[in-house]
Design an enzyme around this catalytic site. Sequence first.
Site, PDB file in Angstrom:
ATOM      1  N   ASP A  87       0.881  -1.422   0.092  1.00  0.00           N
ATOM      2  CA  ASP A  87       0.081   0.065  -0.083  1.00  0.00           C
ATOM      3  C   ASP A  87       0.790   0.722   0.050  1.00  0.00           C
ATOM      4  O   ASP A  87       1.800   1.279   0.552  1.00  0.00           O
ATOM      5  CB  ASP A  87      -1.178   0.377   1.015  1.00  0.00           C
ATOM      6  CG  ASP A  87      -2.122   0.926   0.981  1.00  0.00           C
ATOM      7  OD1 ASP A  87      -2.317   0.721  -0.155  1.00  0.00           O
ATOM      8  OD2 ASP A  87      -2.754   1.278   1.799  1.00  0.00           O
ATOM      9  N   SER A  88       0.551   2.139  -0.901  1.00  0.00           N
ATOM     10  CA  SER A  88       1.715   3.860  -1.235  1.00  0.00           C
ATOM     11  C   SER A  88       0.154   4.272  -1.022  1.00  0.00           C
ATOM     12  O   SER A  88      -0.571   4.388  -1.431  1.00  0.00           O
ATOM     13  CB  SER A  88       2.525   2.911  -2.628  1.00  0.00           C
ATOM     14  OG  SER A  88       1.389   2.544  -3.770  1.00  0.00           O
ATOM     15  N   TYR A 137       0.922  10.173  -9.180  1.00  0.00           N
ATOM     16  CA  TYR A 137       1.281  10.881  -9.055  1.00  0.00           C
ATOM     17  C   TYR A 137       2.740  11.719  -9.811  1.00  0.00           C
ATOM     18  O   TYR A 137       3.603  13.061  -9.491  1.00  0.00           O
ATOM     19  CB  TYR A 137       1.543  11.956  -7.650  1.00  0.00           C
ATOM     20  CG  TYR A 137       0.007  12.025  -6.660  1.00  0.00           C
ATOM     21  CD1 TYR A 137      -0.694  12.693  -6.987  1.00  0.00           C
ATOM     22  CD2 TYR A 137      -0.373  10.830  -6.224  1.00  0.00           C
ATOM     23  CE1 TYR A 137      -2.303  12.868  -6.870  1.00  0.00           C
ATOM     24  CE2 TYR A 137      -1.244  10.745  -6.031  1.00  0.00           C
ATOM     25  CZ  TYR A 137      -2.447  11.963  -5.673  1.00  0.00           C
ATOM     26  OH  TYR A 137      -4.087  11.195  -5.234  1.00  0.00           O
ATOM     27  N   LYS A 142      13.772   5.921 -11.370  1.00  0.00           N
ATOM     28  CA  LYS A 142      12.747   5.575 -10.224  1.00  0.00           C
ATOM     29  C   LYS A 142      12.768   4.788  -8.801  1.00  0.00           C
ATOM     30  O   LYS A 142      12.604   5.015  -7.768  1.00  0.00           O
ATOM     31  CB  LYS A 142      11.558   5.991 -10.731  1.00  0.00           C
ATOM     32  CG  LYS A 142       9.908   6.366  -9.742  1.00  0.00           C
ATOM     33  CD  LYS A 142       8.714   5.756 -10.196  1.00  0.00           C
ATOM     34  CE  LYS A 142       7.967   5.251  -9.670  1.00  0.00           C
ATOM     35  NZ  LYS A 142       6.642   5.119 -10.167  1.00  0.00           N
ATOM     36  N   HIS A 191      10.124   5.191  -3.269  1.00  0.00           N
ATOM     37  CA  HIS A 191       9.692   4.065  -1.643  1.00  0.00           C
ATOM     38  C   HIS A 191       9.061   2.375  -2.115  1.00  0.00           C
ATOM     39  O   HIS A 191       9.543   2.231  -1.657  1.00  0.00           O
ATOM     40  CB  HIS A 191       7.807   4.908  -1.361  1.00  0.00           C
ATOM     41  CG  HIS A 191       7.549   5.012  -2.970  1.00  0.00           C
ATOM     42  ND1 HIS A 191       7.424   5.898  -3.801  1.00  0.00           N
ATOM     43  CD2 HIS A 191       6.005   4.868  -2.467  1.00  0.00           C
ATOM     44  CE1 HIS A 191       6.055   5.563  -4.846  1.00  0.00           C
ATOM     45  NE2 HIS A 191       5.750   4.942  -4.297  1.00  0.00           N
TER      46      HIS A 191
END
Length: 203
Positions: free
Chosen positions: A69-70, A152, A173, A178
């Site tokens: 989940d991010s 985003y 990336k 994250h």
Amino acid sequence: MKILLASHNAKKIQEIQEIFDLPGVEWVSAAAFPDVPEVVEDLLTFEGNATKKARELALATGLWTLADDSGLEVEALHHAPGVFSARYAGEPCNHANNNAKLLRELAGQTNRAARFRCVAALSDPTGRVETVSGSCPGRIIEEPRGTKGFGYDPLFVPDGYSQTFAEMGNELKNKMSHRGQAMRQARDRWGPLLARKLDKFPT
Ligand code: IMP
């Protein structure tokens, strides 16, 4: 050895596979189980939602299941959109509308600090779950730039770079993101365990 990836997002699945890179593992998407109901992500933390997704799908399928989940936390917005990142501008998830809403909310705001966060959860087939997490600090720019990535990405410039995530592409990336951090931790922590093809976490 099959491991279920608790996602329907093809780009996300590709990112996770590239990072995890586990020989002898067949990754199966949640799309392969159309009869298993979608898990409702109704908890207020990334950790809660990732754990819930991994556990429910593992119990429903009998497979080791990796979920994540991010989302994006923006300092000037008291860490919104957070766990609501996917549906910030309402249901269903619409990235263009989410980005437009974020820019509206930040209009005139000089503090553009933000971070992406990701929690990865691995459940064994009995529903026992472990988690790891990653975070990537950066800032939100004034107008979208770039066409790669998703969500985003066109508005997010990570600290130490001038390109947005959507301008740099997956390879760069993944090195700092994250999800990249969480998945490398996941690989280091759980890879050897999964390679042993156990039917549950050792006690
Ligand atoms: P989830 O982890 O699939 O629930 O994703 C939540 C939402 O957070 C996504 O729909 C995106 O809006 C946002 N998000 C998560 N990770 C990223 C990323 O790497 N880039 C851009 N947006 C992201």
